[in-house]
Design a protein around this motif. Structure first.
Motif, mmCIF file in Angstrom:
data_model
loop_
_atom_site.group_PDB
_atom_site.id
_atom_site.type_symbol
_atom_site.label_atom_id
_atom_site.label_comp_id
_atom_site.label_asym_id
_atom_site.label_seq_id
_atom_site.Cartn_x
_atom_site.Cartn_y
_atom_site.Cartn_z
ATOM 1 N N VAL A 1 0.827 -1.213 0.000
ATOM 2 C CA VAL A 1 0.000 0.000 0.000
ATOM 3 C C VAL A 1 0.863 1.266 0.000
ATOM 4 N N TRP A 2 2.029 1.198 0.635
ATOM 5 C CA TRP A 2 2.903 2.364 0.695
ATOM 6 C C TRP A 2 3.455 2.731 -0.680
ATOM 7 N N ARG A 3 3.578 1.738 -1.575
ATOM 8 C CA ARG A 3 4.061 2.032 -2.924
ATOM 9 C C ARG A 3 3.045 2.891 -3.686
ATOM 10 N N VAL A 4 1.775 2.596 -3.479
ATOM 11 C CA VAL A 4 0.718 3.390 -4.121
ATOM 12 C C VAL A 4 0.741 4.820 -3.571
ATOM 13 N N MET A 5 0.925 4.936 -2.249
ATOM 14 C CA MET A 5 0.975 6.262 -1.627
ATOM 15 C C MET A 5 2.089 7.110 -2.229
ATOM 16 N N LEU A 6 3.286 6.553 -2.304
ATOM 17 C CA LEU A 6 4.439 7.320 -2.783
ATOM 18 C C LEU A 6 4.424 7.513 -4.296
ATOM 19 N N GLY A 7 3.923 6.530 -5.026
ATOM 20 C CA GLY A 7 3.914 6.616 -6.489
ATOM 21 C C GLY A 7 2.917 7.621 -7.035
ATOM 22 N N ALA A 8 1.854 7.881 -6.269
ATOM 23 C CA ALA A 8 0.824 8.820 -6.741
ATOM 24 C C ALA A 8 1.372 10.234 -6.930
ATOM 25 N N GLU A 9 2.489 10.523 -6.293
ATOM 26 C CA GLU A 9 3.071 11.868 -6.412
ATOM 27 C C GLU A 9 3.506 12.187 -7.844
#
Length: 522
Positions: free
Chosen positions: A172-180
């Motif tokens: 889930v953290w990859r989605v959080m950071l990648g959305a930037e």
């Protein structure tokens, strides 16, 4: 329809400050991601602090040469380079295969955090004196907007874990950071549309280009006056290279201005905003909230911060920089003291009911329930003692996942209303005053001749101050306890209040050149 100069200044200021929006996204995203990253990569408290704090180490490195780059290439080109650097950081962070790769990505992102300094420099040089405080404060508004959006997205992502088959605690953290990356692409495109700072153009001898920019951002009858005023200011100051600017900045005539800037930078960084900002779910976890509730509360923090910043923008020209700073620091001290009192009496009891509830919850996470059974009937007088015991029982992968539920079920004696009042009052105070106003003061008090170096130096002091807070916050939670941490922040705020009350002058409504004549030539 032809845009007015004020509309163009607003447009260019918003675009320059969009880097603050990206910064806000990143701050909120890493605050949400750190729990899951810590579990996946099995990080200890110092490594958790490094995942967050290494970005500010990148800022420190960037600020060493930001001034030189701004002088050589101009403010707008440096902002464009920063936008591209943000994109690289987001890509590396979201695809990190291990702790070390994540650190590299976060460090590169820190280099891009210098955008806040450069955008404050740019906005301060294009905005009219009567509105400069409002426009520079847009930086903080954009940070708040980015925070709020990311907090909302993170909350729903956490809620969807388990409901969407591919979304798990491990990714889930990859989605959080990648959305930037989406915001990064938008910003790069917008930066291609803004003009260069006219003050920089005049400094480079490109006077006609500077007048063309002044024609865009100022009434026609003021263009010649503004150009002449800037030229006169620059003529009085010998054109200095980076080393020369540094020598001038630390000279006797700049002593008062430098003292104000350094003092403000330390106070703004060390009163704890980055602890609350970058570790928001972890802070709310200490109150005894569930994981989902901690993410919900981060949305509230985003709303409070954004509303407070809007108020600051509305009143910075009416009430002035000095009043907002002093009043804000009074509220900071009150807020942190409230948080300290609320946490100070907390203890933790493993009752039969608490153990039974935790056994069910931890079993769902795949954790050995015998570990929690061993604590049945135990009582811990403070959070430090509890966390030391949990470290003995749970490994580094389990600990970030189980600590929240355990605190939630066992905490007693806490005055939650006082704690929540303190946290939200601090957020309001910071965003009303020292958050946005510091950048306004920085953009105003330094002379044209040293501004390219002075703003990064002042920002460097603030960055080191902020880094020390966020780097060691997880370690402090484990070893000092949450109550002691907020009391320390209150003491720092009180010292800052005394210094600002006696030292900070009022600069509202004055041109940069007027301020230089008054304070840098005494």
């Amino acid at each position: 329809m032809e845009k007015s100069p004020n509309q163009r200044v607003t447009q260019y200021s918003l675009i320059a400050a969009f880097g603050g929006f990206v910064f806000g996204l990143d701050a909120a995203n890493i605050s949400g991601a750190v729990r899951f990253v810590s579990s996946l990569f099995e990080l200890d408290s110092i490594q958790q602090g490094t995942v967050v704090g290494c970005a500010l180490l990148g800022v420190i490195v960037a600020l060493l040469f930001t001034g030189t780059l701004c002088d050589k290439f101009g403010r707008s080109r440096v902002l464009l380079g920063i936008g591209l650097t943000y994109s690289l950081s987001s890509l590396l962070s979201a695809t990190a295969l291990n702790y070390e790769m994540l650190i590299v990505g976060r460090f590169i992102g820190g280099v891009a955090f210098a955008s806040i300094t450069v955008s404050a420099m740019y906005i301060g040089e294009i905005a009219p004196a009567a509105q400069r405080g409002k426009f520079v404060s847009i930086n903080q508004f954009m940070i708040g907007l980015g925070l709020l959006l990311a907090f909302i997205v993170n909350y729903f992502l956490v809620k969807l874990i388990g409901d969407i088959g591919w979304l798990t605690n491990d990714n889930v953290w990859r989605v959080m950071l990648g959305a930037e990356l989406i915001a990064n692409a938008i910003w790069v495109g917008l930066l291609l549309t803004i003009p260069e700072s006219p003050r920089w153009l005049i400094k480079q001898g490109r006077k006609e280009e500077a007048k063309a920019v002044f024609n865009l951002i100022a009434p026609a009858d003021q263009v010649e006056t503004l150009s002449a005023q800037v030229e006169k200011s620059l003529e009085q100051d010998t054109k200095l290279d980076t080393l020369g600017q540094l020598k001038s900045l630390f000279s006797k005539r700049m002593r008062f201005v430098l003292f104000i800037a350094v003092s403000y930078a330390i106070v703004q960084g060390a009163t704890g905003m980055n602890a609350v900002l970058f570790f928001a779910p972890m802070v709310f976890e200490q109150v005894g909230m569930s994981v989902e509730d901690t993410f919900m509360q981060t949305i509230t923090t985003g709303v409070v911060g954004l509303l407070a910043t809007l108020i600051a923008i509305g009143f910075v020209e009416k009430l002035g920089r000095r009043f907002l700073t002093v009043a804000g620091l009074v509220l900071v001290v009150v807020a942190h003291t409230s948080t300290y009192i609320g946490f100070e009496q907390a203890n933790f009891v493993f009752s039969d009911n608490a153990v039974e509830v935790l056994s069910v919850e931890l079993n769902q996470e795949g954790v050995d329930t015998a570990k929690i059974e061993s604590l049945r009937g135990a009582t811990f007088d403070n959070d430090v003692a509890l966390k030391q015991k949990l470290k003995e029982l749970f490994n580094k992968k389990e600990l970030p996942i189980v600590s929240g539920p355990i605190i939630n079920e066992t905490i007693q004696g806490i005055n939650a209303p006082l704690v929540l009042f303190g946290i939200f009052a601090f957020l309001a105070a910071f965003n009303l005053s020292i958050g946005p106003i510091m950048w306004v003061v920085f953009s105003e008090i330094f002379p044209n001749s040293v501004r390219s170096v002075a703003l990064p130096v002042a920002a460097l002091v603030q960055t080191i101050s902020s880094w020390s807070i966020q780097q060691f916050f997880p370690w402090q939670l484990d070893n000092l306890g949450v109550a002691s941490i907020f009391m320390l922040y209150a003491i720092i705020g009180a010292v800052g209040l005394v210094v600002m009350y006696f030292a900070l002058p009022e600069t509202k409504g004055k041109t940069i050149e007027d301020i230089e004549q008054e304070y840098a030539r005494a």
